[in-house]
Scaffold this active site. Structure first.
Site, mmCIF file in Angstrom:
data_model
loop_
_atom_site.group_PDB
_atom_site.id
_atom_site.type_symbol
_atom_site.label_atom_id
_atom_site.label_comp_id
_atom_site.label_asym_id
_atom_site.label_seq_id
_atom_site.Cartn_x
_atom_site.Cartn_y
_atom_site.Cartn_z
ATOM 1 C CE LYS A 179 -2.125 -1.122 3.810
ATOM 2 N NZ LYS A 179 -1.510 -2.437 4.027
ATOM 3 C CB THR A 180 3.603 2.349 2.210
ATOM 4 O OG1 THR A 180 2.777 2.155 3.357
ATOM 5 C CG2 THR A 180 4.420 3.613 2.397
ATOM 6 C CG ASP A 214 0.574 4.970 4.269
ATOM 7 O OD1 ASP A 214 -0.253 4.043 4.161
ATOM 8 O OD2 ASP A 214 1.811 4.770 4.320
ATOM 9 C CD GLU A 215 -0.250 2.797 8.618
ATOM 10 O OE1 GLU A 215 -1.238 2.218 9.118
ATOM 11 O OE2 GLU A 215 0.854 2.246 8.462
ATOM 12 C CD GLN A 257 -1.549 -3.224 9.207
ATOM 13 O OE1 GLN A 257 -0.540 -2.786 9.740
ATOM 14 N NE2 GLN A 257 -1.630 -3.442 7.910
ATOM 15 N NE ARG A 279 3.827 -4.408 11.174
ATOM 16 C CZ ARG A 279 3.331 -3.952 10.041
ATOM 17 N NH1 ARG A 279 3.992 -3.086 9.321
ATOM 18 N NH2 ARG A 279 2.166 -4.371 9.596
HETATM 19 P P1 ATP Z 1 1.658 -2.161 6.019
HETATM 20 O O1 ATP Z 1 0.237 -2.579 6.001
HETATM 21 O O2 ATP Z 1 2.445 -2.935 7.013
HETATM 22 O O3 ATP Z 1 1.843 -0.680 6.099
HETATM 23 P P2 ATP Z 1 2.036 -1.968 3.150
HETATM 24 O O4 ATP Z 1 0.832 -2.541 2.546
HETATM 25 O O5 ATP Z 1 2.145 -0.501 3.210
HETATM 26 O O6 ATP Z 1 2.286 -2.613 4.588
HETATM 27 P P3 ATP Z 1 4.633 -1.842 1.900
HETATM 28 O O7 ATP Z 1 5.389 -1.442 3.095
HETATM 29 O O8 ATP Z 1 4.350 -0.843 0.856
HETATM 30 O O9 ATP Z 1 3.283 -2.567 2.351
HETATM 31 O O10 ATP Z 1 5.330 -3.095 1.205
HETATM 32 C C1 ATP Z 1 5.766 -4.226 1.950
HETATM 33 C C2 ATP Z 1 7.070 -4.741 1.373
HETATM 34 O O11 ATP Z 1 6.840 -5.339 0.107
HETATM 35 C C3 ATP Z 1 8.070 -3.647 1.156
HETATM 36 O O12 ATP Z 1 9.358 -4.145 1.441
HETATM 37 C C4 ATP Z 1 7.901 -3.335 -0.338
HETATM 38 O O13 ATP Z 1 9.094 -2.797 -0.866
HETATM 39 C C5 ATP Z 1 7.603 -4.714 -0.913
HETATM 40 N N1 ATP Z 1 6.762 -4.674 -2.140
HETATM 41 C C6 ATP Z 1 5.596 -4.055 -2.307
HETATM 42 N N2 ATP Z 1 5.086 -4.268 -3.538
HETATM 43 C C7 ATP Z 1 5.978 -5.044 -4.198
HETATM 44 C C8 ATP Z 1 6.040 -5.610 -5.529
HETATM 45 N N3 ATP Z 1 5.082 -5.413 -6.420
HETATM 46 N N4 ATP Z 1 7.131 -6.348 -5.812
HETATM 47 C C9 ATP Z 1 8.103 -6.547 -4.912
HETATM 48 N N5 ATP Z 1 8.100 -6.059 -3.663
HETATM 49 C C10 ATP Z 1 7.054 -5.299 -3.300
HETATM 50 MG MG MG Z 2 2.317 0.828 4.863
#
Ligand code: ATP
Ligand code: MG
Length: 763
Positions: free
Chosen positions: A37-38, A224-225, A255, A609
């Protein structure tokens, strides 16, 4: 490298790409942890600039913490370059609102030079308000009043709203205190954190012109969040998004963990209702964790009744088992964690301590972990402990700077008026404040007119006047000097430097912290003269706990489950998995399912995490907040899947079903035996586990200490004990003492009031 490669769109899966390339109109990404997402949010910013020709200055990206904002800036730096990055607005809600109020404050009666009070300042104001409205602290805890006011502010209410429909006596009193509290803040030309959001909303409510101006300024808003936004943040976004509704939000209902701070998960669940044209994107692939870790997290969180079912998948099938470790007590638990970290390092599993995070539910739990890590010589970094900004000398220097900027800031004045001592006590200060009020001038102005304060002796009048002159000089110097030079001037003219550098080691350390603050100020010299001090003070006021965290240092991260949201680590330890600790006793006692569900979501946040390994540990007995409890293992442990979980106990491994009836006495005896053996080893001058740095320091400075190994000492509550070792620290001494029955403790000699024992041990 492929010459055709596209750094913005290539590293995304089709769903992520659809979200990134979505054009105008509202966008919702509701997806589980680690699904990117981020990453989507960051890449969308870059895409808007590059492919949709949106000016960087017209983009507002809001994140949850300054740390998250910093991470996003780093990623954007690579994607869009320094120049564009400088034009973007990336920050927290509070940071954004502070900036808005620097421009529009006067529309809602706030002077542009307002100060932002931190928690300690806010509490001081609150207590004064309580005293002045005769609200007894014995009957109403300031903390309770403060949280009523804070919640109400986050719901955009005022004292009158609270008074109109009070839920009880607390609300009625809080409404009265609140009114005075706000008045006091305004008298000091200050706002609290909640005011930032509330007043920003009020600006838009009050002035259509301001609203239009800011709506025009930001063509695209990304958040975000979003699951942790509160009412004020929700309203603010509605205002800003306006008719364009170019609002992209991402979040995960599983979350949502800040409802106790007024966050409302309905903001994200109702997004489609509030923005009917919203494009909705779901992400299902997790890129962070192994399947084992995802299964464990899902198996816990699915026990929540109030949730939308969703399940993540990963192509990292299998992975290491989740490990559950049982300890005898909290220090044993910390030891198990430390030993496991050492083992992982030996076996090349973790690349270094920096890959490890140790999570706990409440800050107080960190102490036992810290002690053990120090004994093991394991580097750690604690997030949210006594932070740099909470240190006395740092707060003093900042208070001086605040007073230079804002002569009305009576709380800053209170901090420094008699620091260094100038013979200006509480009475003089009260007289000064009264005079300022009576003549309707700022406390800063009142200083130099102190001869009009007839209620105080001549000597105090003179002292006030000369202090006032110094402040005036500094204020005019502030107009010409770069910020670091202003700090030099300030510590010299006020005598603060001489006061700190008193020849002791502690003085030197404190002085070093002031210098550290000056180093920080260097970052601001590129700004126009008049913006340096305000920006510096503003950013410091908004530093939250989580921003203490620095990735560069090779140290394990010790952090609460709340602060760790959004971050990721190869190895995660979740400690204190006991009923009453996690889930927290307050949630259990509330009898409300909703509160237990929030704790469970927090558990989900914690587990997710982890990239490669997750450990959950619990202690059979725990001393916390001065009580010792024997809590059953956390219900969340019971909710783990039956496969892929390894139960490990240095004491005993049991089937999970029979955890309740362990052979307590047998385990206890064994543990005590081992503990005794360790203690004997230490007393024999052989501190087995205490290797590395700790040992080196000890040998280096032994000769300077007051106590030596073998000395018998007396502690006011622990009784008699024998010194194992002693290390000089600042101008005090850290003494390790073995107490018969009570174990080995590390104590600061003067703080613990250690004395030499007259009578022999073991009477
Ligand atoms: P959270 O809910 O914990 O905030 P999130 O959904 O924001 O998580 P991110 O932090 O953006 O997730 O991504 C999680 C991990 O996966 C990061 O290390 C990111 O670089 C990697 N990632 C995200 N998308 C891809 C992709 N398409 N290919 C490879 N790696 C990815
Ligand atoms: Mg995130």
């Amino acid at each position: 490298m492929d010459v055709m490669s596209d750094p913005i769109l290539d590293p995304l899966n089709p769903e992520q790409r659809a979200a990134v390339t979505h054009g105008d109109g509202p966008l919702l990404i509701l997806a589980g942890a680690g699904s990117g997402k981020t990453r989507v949010l960051t890449h969308r910013v870059a895409y808007l600039i590059r492919d949709l020709a949106v000016p960087a200055s017209a983009i507002l990206a809001v994140t949850f913490t300054n740390k998250a904002a910093k991470e996003m800036r780093e990623r954007l730096d690579r994607l869009v370059g320094k120049e564009r990055l400088a034009e973007l607005t990336v920050g927290t809600f509070h940071g954004f609102c502070a900036r808005l109020l620097r421009r529009e404050g006067p529309l809602v009666g706030i002077d542009r030079s307002f100060a932002i009070y931190d928690e300690a300042d806010q509490r001081a104001v609150l207590r004064q308000a309580m005293a002045e409205t005769n609200a007894s602290e014995k009957v109403f805890a300031p903390g309770a009043i403060s949280s009523v006011i804070s919640s109400a502010k986050n719901e955009l209410k005022g004292p009158a709203d609270l008074a109109a429909s009070p839920k009880g006596q607390l609300d009625r009193i809080a409404a009265i205190v609140w009114k005075r509290y706000d008045e006091l803040l305004r008298d000091n030309n200050a706002v609290d954190f909640d005011d930032l959001l509330l007043l920003a909303c009020r600006v838009f409510e009050t002035s259509d012109r301001a609203l239009e101006k800011w709506q025009d300024r930001y063509q695209h808003i990304l958040v975000d969040e979003y699951q942790d936004t509160n009412r004020a943040q929700y309203v603010l976004l509605r205002y800003l998004a306006g008719f364009k509704q170019n609002l992209a939000v991402v979040g995960d209902d599983d979350q949502s963990v800040f409802s106790w701070r007024g966050a409302d998960v309905r903001n994200i669940l109702d997004f489609e209702r509030d923005y009917p044209n919203a494009k909705v994107v779901k992400l299902e692939q997790n890129y962070r964790s192994t399947q084992r870790i995802l299964d464990a997290a899902h198996s816990v969180v699915r026990n929540n009744a109030a949730r939308k079912e969703k399940k993540l998948w990963t192509d990292r099938q299998g992975g290491s088992d989740i490990v559950v470790m049982q300890a005898y007590d909290e220090s044993h638990e910390a030891e198990l964690v430390a030993r496991e970290i050492e083992r992982l390092q030996r076996e090349g599993e973790a690349h270094g301590t920096r890959d490890v995070a140790v999570l706990y539910r409440t800050n107080a739990q960190s102490r036992a972990i810290e002690d053990t890590f120090r004994a093991f010589g394991l580097a750690y970094q604690i997030v949210g402990g006594v932070s740099f900004y909470q240190r006395r000398e740092v707060k003093d220097t900042l208070a001086y700077l605040r007073l230079i900027r804002n002569p009305q800031d009576a709380f800053a004045l209170a901090r420094v008026l008699n620091t260094p001592p100038r013979g200006l006590g509480d009475k003089t200060r009260a007289a000064l404040l009264a005079a300022a009020r009576e003549h309707e001038i700022s406390v800063g102005e009142a200083l130099e007119k102190a001869e009009m304060i007839t209620t105080i002796p001549r000597r105090q009048q003179d002292a006030l006047i000369s202090f006032g002159k110094v402040m005036t000089r500094l204020r005019s110097a502030g107009g010409q000097l770069a910020l670091p030079r202003l700090i030099d001037e300030l510590v010299a003219l006020t005598g603060y430097q001489t006061y700190l550098k008193d020849g002791t080691e502690e003085g030197e350390e404190r002085w070093a912290n002031v210098q550290e603050l000056r180093t920080l100020a260097e970052d601001y010299i590129a700004l126009p003269q008049e913006e340096q001090l305000p920006s510096f003070l503003e950013e410091i006021a908004l530093v939250s706990d989580v921003d203490e965290y620095q990735e560069a240092k090779p140290a394990a991260t010790l952090i609460t489950m709340h602060a760790v949201k959004g971050l990721e680590f190869p190895v995660v330890f979740m400690t204190g998995m006991e009923e009453g600790v996690f889930p927290h006793i307050r949630a259990i006692d509330s009898g409300k399912e909703s509160e237990l569900e929030e704790e469970r979501r927090l558990c989900y946040v914690g587990i997710t995490r982890a990239k490669d390994r997750a450990y959950l540990t619990y202690a059979r007995r725990r001393s916390l907040f001065g009580h010792t409890n024997m809590n059953p293992p956390s219900r969340f442990l019971m909710e783990l899947p039956s496969e892929g979980v390894e139960l490990r106990g240095d004491i005993e491994t049991e089937e999970r079903d029979s955890w309740a009836d362990l052979d307590w006495e047998r385990d206890r005896t064994r543990y005590e035996e081992r503990k005794q053996a360790r203690r004997d080893a230490m007393l024999a001058g052989l501190p087995a586990a205490w290797t590395g740095r700790a040992t080196k320091q000890r040998t280096a400075v032994d000769h300077e200490t007051r106590f030596r190994a073998g000395d018998r000492v007396l502690h006011p509550s622990l009784g008699e004990g024998m010194v194992v070792s002693s290390v000089a620290r600042d101008d005090d001494e850290e003494v390790t003492v073995a107490f018969p029955d009570k174990g080995v403790k590390k104590l600061m000699a003067s703080f613990a009031k250690l004395a030499r024992a007259e009578s022999p041990l073991g009477r």
